[in-house]
Design a protein around this motif. Structure first.
Motif, mmCIF file in Angstrom:
data_model
loop_
_atom_site.group_PDB
_atom_site.id
_atom_site.type_symbol
_atom_site.label_atom_id
_atom_site.label_comp_id
_atom_site.label_asym_id
_atom_site.label_seq_id
_atom_site.Cartn_x
_atom_site.Cartn_y
_atom_site.Cartn_z
ATOM 1 N N THR A 103 41.874 42.979 37.563
ATOM 2 C CA THR A 103 41.451 43.566 38.763
ATOM 3 C C THR A 103 42.104 43.018 39.987
ATOM 4 N N ALA A 104 42.700 43.766 41.076
ATOM 5 C CA ALA A 104 43.328 43.025 41.947
ATOM 6 C C ALA A 104 42.388 42.963 43.251
ATOM 7 N N LEU A 105 42.060 42.037 44.014
ATOM 8 C CA LEU A 105 41.071 41.866 44.996
ATOM 9 C C LEU A 105 42.080 41.350 46.246
ATOM 10 N N PRO A 106 41.759 41.780 47.472
ATOM 11 C CA PRO A 106 42.522 41.743 48.813
ATOM 12 C C PRO A 106 42.572 40.156 49.005
ATOM 13 N N GLY A 107 43.844 39.810 49.563
ATOM 14 C CA GLY A 107 43.795 38.404 50.078
ATOM 15 C C GLY A 107 43.406 38.202 51.462
ATOM 16 N N GLU A 108 43.377 37.158 51.803
ATOM 17 C CA GLU A 108 42.848 36.636 53.069
ATOM 18 C C GLU A 108 43.964 36.610 54.110
ATOM 19 N N ALA A 109 44.976 35.907 53.614
ATOM 20 C CA ALA A 109 46.110 35.322 54.670
ATOM 21 C C ALA A 109 47.499 36.269 54.394
ATOM 22 N N VAL A 110 47.327 36.865 53.291
ATOM 23 C CA VAL A 110 48.593 37.803 53.030
ATOM 24 C C VAL A 110 48.138 38.948 52.466
ATOM 25 N N ASN A 111 48.928 39.885 52.262
ATOM 26 C CA ASN A 111 48.831 41.567 51.763
ATOM 27 C C ASN A 111 48.758 41.546 50.410
ATOM 28 N N ALA A 112 49.438 40.238 49.766
ATOM 29 C CA ALA A 112 49.528 40.248 48.328
ATOM 30 C C ALA A 112 47.889 40.104 47.616
ATOM 31 N N PRO A 113 47.613 40.726 46.530
ATOM 32 C CA PRO A 113 46.389 40.603 46.026
ATOM 33 C C PRO A 113 45.971 39.315 45.202
ATOM 34 N N HIS A 114 44.819 39.011 45.020
ATOM 35 C CA HIS A 114 44.508 38.020 44.127
ATOM 36 C C HIS A 114 44.236 38.680 42.838
ATOM 37 N N VAL A 115 44.130 37.828 41.873
ATOM 38 C CA VAL A 115 43.784 38.437 40.390
ATOM 39 C C VAL A 115 42.344 38.050 39.999
ATOM 40 N N ALA A 116 41.493 38.974 40.185
ATOM 41 C CA ALA A 116 39.763 38.706 39.565
ATOM 42 C C ALA A 116 39.757 37.461 38.617
ATOM 43 N N CYS A 118 40.359 34.684 38.281
ATOM 44 C CA CYS A 118 41.071 33.297 38.238
ATOM 45 C C CYS A 118 40.291 32.196 38.714
ATOM 46 N N ILE A 119 40.745 31.190 38.244
ATOM 47 C CA ILE A 119 39.993 29.883 38.784
ATOM 48 C C ILE A 119 40.477 29.284 40.080
ATOM 49 N N ALA A 120 41.602 29.773 40.545
ATOM 50 C CA ALA A 120 42.246 29.453 41.795
ATOM 51 C C ALA A 120 43.266 30.312 42.346
ATOM 52 N N TYR A 121 43.464 30.392 43.590
ATOM 53 C CA TYR A 121 44.214 31.072 44.304
ATOM 54 C C TYR A 121 45.024 30.478 45.498
ATOM 55 N N LEU A 122 46.327 30.477 45.471
ATOM 56 C CA LEU A 122 47.285 30.129 46.772
ATOM 57 C C LEU A 122 47.890 31.218 47.320
ATOM 58 N N GLU A 123 47.386 31.335 48.265
ATOM 59 C CA GLU A 123 48.294 32.538 49.224
ATOM 60 C C GLU A 123 49.326 32.098 49.956
ATOM 61 N N CYS A 124 50.595 32.609 49.778
ATOM 62 C CA CYS A 124 51.850 31.992 50.217
ATOM 63 C C CYS A 124 52.860 32.758 50.916
ATOM 64 N N ARG A 125 53.556 32.270 51.939
ATOM 65 C CA ARG A 125 54.457 32.775 52.536
ATOM 66 C C ARG A 125 55.887 32.403 52.241
ATOM 67 N N ILE A 126 56.914 33.153 51.889
ATOM 68 C CA ILE A 126 58.027 32.578 51.398
ATOM 69 C C ILE A 126 58.988 32.008 52.498
ATOM 70 N N ILE A 127 59.256 30.720 52.228
ATOM 71 C CA ILE A 127 60.326 30.143 53.214
ATOM 72 C C ILE A 127 61.481 30.621 52.796
ATOM 73 N N SER A 128 62.402 31.215 53.361
ATOM 74 C CA SER A 128 63.624 31.622 53.022
ATOM 75 C C SER A 128 64.685 30.516 52.870
ATOM 76 N N GLU A 129 65.282 30.704 51.501
ATOM 77 C CA GLU A 129 66.158 29.644 51.039
ATOM 78 C C GLU A 129 67.203 30.644 49.930
ATOM 79 N N PRO A 130 67.787 31.359 50.868
ATOM 80 C CA PRO A 130 68.753 32.391 49.948
ATOM 81 C C PRO A 130 69.613 31.964 48.648
ATOM 82 N N HIS A 131 70.153 30.685 49.048
ATOM 83 C CA HIS A 131 70.771 30.073 47.803
ATOM 84 C C HIS A 131 70.214 29.802 46.646
ATOM 85 N N LEU A 144 49.009 29.192 52.807
ATOM 86 C CA LEU A 144 48.510 29.646 53.820
ATOM 87 C C LEU A 144 46.869 29.364 53.752
ATOM 88 N N ALA A 145 46.459 29.765 52.408
ATOM 89 C CA ALA A 145 45.090 29.829 52.021
ATOM 90 C C ALA A 145 45.058 29.397 50.898
#
Length: 192
Positions: A103-116, A118-131, A144-145
């Motif tokens: 089950t997908a649940l809404p994130g708080e700081a990002v638009n990507a969902p949480h998975v219901a 689970c025992i922990a969630y880390l919401e992340c913004r990608i730090i671009s490192e193309p190489h 972020l959260a």
């Protein structure tokens, strides 16, 4: 209903420090996906950062690159079959949340969902490192959260005693997992 507690971002690395298998969730433009990943780890404290390896061929990666964000979900022993299924099919072909009974649940700081559940969630913004992303499939995320299940996260540490079904999973290949074992604490005497 699962009760979650906020995790101090300066201590959010502890949610991954024991090396669990994670579910990486992502979303972009009305699509969402989830995949299992065994290679994720904390990277830095301030600001908190994590690393995760996500193959070029995955739908999750397409959505991550398009949105610039993702969630690392820490599944538990009770979800082992679902985690294995999430790592065994492609989100390009099926709705993996539905196919894996997740089950997908809404994130708080990002638009990507949480998975219901689970025992922990880390919401992340990608730090671009193309190489690193192109050559090693390695993504750096700024946390972020972060939240953890109050049954097994106390005083800034995992404490699984009495909650065997909520122990984290550690993939060892071929459809086999370990679940985290006994906790022990030691004190080291400084060398003389």
């Amino acid at each position: 209903m699962q009760k979650l507690v906020a995790v101090d971002l300066a201590k959010s690395y502890r949610l991954l420090n024991h090396g669990p298998t994670v579910l990486v969730s992502s979303a972009h433009d009305g699509q969402q996906n989830v995949m299992a990943a065994a290679w994720a780890m904390p990277l830095d404290f301030d600001p908190p950062k994590v690393l995760v390896v996500v193959d070029k061929a995955t739908h999750t990666r397409e959505l991550m690159e398009a949105s610039g964000e993702f969630v690392l979900n820490v599944p538990c022993r009770a979800q082992a079959e679902q985690v294995l299924r999430a790592g065994s099919c492609s989100g390009k072909e099926v709705d993996k949340f539905a196919a894996c009974d997740l089950t997908a649940l809404p994130g708080e700081a990002v638009n990507a969902p949480h998975v219901a559940d689970c025992i922990a969630y880390l919401e992340c913004r990608i730090i671009s490192e193309p190489h690193n992303q192109q050559h090693y499939d390695l993504f750096i995320g700024e946390v972020l959260a972060a939240k953890a299940d109050a049954d097994v996260w106390h005083d800034g540490h995992w404490q699984f005693d009495g909650h065997d079904d909520k122990r984290s999973l550690h993939y060892i290949a071929g459809g086999s997992f370990f679940s985290i074992g006994e906790q022990l604490s030691v004190s080291a005497t400084p060398p003389q």
